[in-house]
Design a protein around this motif. Structure first.
Motif, short mmCIF file in Angstrom:
data_model
loop_
_atom_site.label_atom_id
_atom_site.label_comp_id
_atom_site.label_asym_id
_atom_site.label_seq_id
_atom_site.Cartn_x
_atom_site.Cartn_y
_atom_site.Cartn_z
N THR A 1 0.80 -1.23 0.00
CA THR A 1 0.00 0.00 0.00
C THR A 1 0.83 1.28 0.00
O THR A 1 0.34 2.33 -0.41
CB THR A 1 -0.92 0.04 1.22
N GLY A 2 2.08 1.21 0.51
CA GLY A 2 2.88 2.41 0.64
C GLY A 2 2.43 3.33 1.76
O GLY A 2 2.94 4.44 1.90
N ARG A 3 1.51 2.86 2.59
CA ARG A 3 0.96 3.68 3.68
C ARG A 3 1.76 3.45 4.95
O ARG A 3 1.67 2.41 5.59
CB ARG A 3 -0.51 3.34 3.89
N GLU A 4 2.53 4.45 5.36
CA GLU A 4 3.40 4.28 6.52
C GLU A 4 2.61 4.17 7.83
O GLU A 4 3.10 3.61 8.80
CB GLU A 4 4.41 5.43 6.62
N GLU A 5 1.40 4.68 7.84
CA GLU A 5 0.62 4.58 9.08
C GLU A 5 0.25 3.14 9.41
O GLU A 5 -0.21 2.85 10.53
CB GLU A 5 -0.65 5.43 9.00
N LEU A 6 0.43 2.22 8.45
CA LEU A 6 0.13 0.81 8.69
C LEU A 6 1.33 0.05 9.23
O LEU A 6 1.20 -1.13 9.58
CB LEU A 6 -0.34 0.15 7.39
N THR A 7 2.48 0.68 9.31
CA THR A 7 3.71 -0.02 9.67
C THR A 7 3.86 -0.19 11.18
O THR A 7 3.26 0.56 11.96
CB THR A 7 4.94 0.74 9.14
N PRO A 8 4.70 -1.14 11.61
CA PRO A 8 5.00 -1.28 13.04
C PRO A 8 5.58 0.01 13.62
O PRO A 8 5.27 0.38 14.76
CB PRO A 8 6.00 -2.43 13.09
#
Length: 387
Positions: free
Chosen positions: A23-30
């Protein structure tokens, strides 16, 4: 006492997080989860994390565990999310709990209903329909025979079928038992195991997880500590994660449990292999996120498929994600479709995708196109010829 670990925001988890890759969405990362948790838990803002924030964080993790392996401090995103989910239980968790506690009733019922539902349904119902059909699907024509060469004398074993092997894919169980019999292994009489506990843990249902672990340990002890055979990578991972506390601090018993955990594939690496005329020209292997470093499932598929096997790709996540199927099914599907695209690129116009994880098989089989098959490696074995 060692100081508690804290995220240094280095971004190493971004390199391996499947949600970020797709997704490229950093808000989904650990990294984002650890940051938000730190500023909302009193370390930064002095304010507690709201129920809304908890639920947002808790629903967006596939629990693949890749971040912990890549983190310099070995911090685990799945452990954080499990803790957050445990503190913010809601309707989604209640549904997941019911689904795991009543598979003998709900799974066949849902599969039967899926057969009568419309071909095209809005999400998440469309994906759920396909997953239920994949859960009970047995459409792959076997194309190989394995004759075990390893022989054991008077070695008692017990098969941990897992939820899928017990309630949906009983043919997997039948083949596993025949293979065990062919090696001279003696199946110990025992009670019924519970869920391995992995799905409970990732969903934050920690009391259920503890209860499942206690039951499984009791079944194993009552059977006089036999080898514990598994054919699902996630089940094996879940069983390996039992802690010393689950054994009431008995270090000797805990060590014995760990020594007894045995993937079925590890006993078949020297088996005699025969391929039939219907063997596919090309085979791909999907390496599960929860596979061990040695991954004897992959090694067995390499032995069976030979030069039919395309180069194995590391770093692909099927996207199943346990409770993510209910909490964020669109993200689960997006990750799965990306992985499937990468796997099928190496298969040209047709082929088969094999794996050693029940969840991976279900997810990929629900997304795969008609010219391909996704299956467990047990599916390719002809039961009547297993000696």
């Amino acid at each position: 006492m060692a100081a508690p670990k804290s995220c240094v925001q280095c971004g190493k988890c971004l390199e391996v997080c499947p949600l970020f890759k797709v997704t490229g969405r950093e808000e989904l990362t650990p990294r984002a989860k650890f940051f938000l948790e730190s500023i909302c838990s009193g370390e930064g803002s002095g304010e507690g994390l709201s129920a809304k924030d908890f639920k947002s964080l808790a629903s967006l993790c596939l629990s693949c565990g890749r971040c912990e392996k890549n983190c310099p401090q070995h911090m685990s995103g799945p452990e954080l999310v499990s803790d957050l989910r445990a503190k913010s239980k809601g309707f989604t968790q209640s549904c997941w709990d019911l689904w795991l506690r009543s598979p003998g009733l709900l799974w066949p019922m849902a599969a039967a209903l899926s057969k009568f539902s419309p071909e095209i349904l809005p999400e998440p119902f469309g994906s759920a329909r396909k997953r239920m059909q994949a859960l009970f699907s047995k459409s792959l024509e076997p194309w190989a025979e394995l004759v075990p060469q390893a022989k054991f004398e008077e070695r008692k074993v017990i098969l941990f079928r897992g939820c899928v092997g017990r309630y949906a894919r009983k043919d997997w169980t039948a083949k596993a038992e025949r293979l065990m019999d062919g090696m001279g292994l003696i199946r110990a009489e025992s009670g019924e195991f519970s869920c391995c506990g992995s799905s409970y843990g990732s969903a934050g249902l920690l009391e259920r997880q503890s209860s499942a672990r206690a039951k499984n340990i009791k079944v194993w002890k009552d059977a006089d500590f036999p080898l514990l055979i598994t054919f699902c990578a996630t089940c094996l991972k879940g069983l390996k994660e039992y802690s010393l506390d689950d054994f009431a601090g008995d270090e000797e018993l805990f060590a014995k449990w760990q020594e007894c955990l045995t993937p079925l594939s590890s006993l078949l690496l020297d088996a005699e292999v025969t391929l039939f005329d219907n063997a596919p020209a090309q085979v791909a292997y999907h390496k599960p996120c929860h596979a061990s470093e040695s991954d004897t499932d992959q090694r067995l598929v390499e032995i069976i498929a030979g030069d039919r096997l395309r180069p194995v790709q590391d770093g692909l996540c099927c996207g199943f994600g346990g409770i993510m199927q209910l909490g964020a099914p669109e993200l689960s599907k997006e990750v799965g479709e990306y992985s499937l695209e990468q796997l099928t690129k190496s298969l040209e116009l047709s082929g088969q995708i094999l794996s050693g994880c029940s969840a991976c098989v279900i997810q990929l089989a629900s997304l795969v196109k008609d010219e391909y098959f996704a299956a467990h490696w047990l599916d390719i074995l002809k039961l009547s010829l297993i000696k």
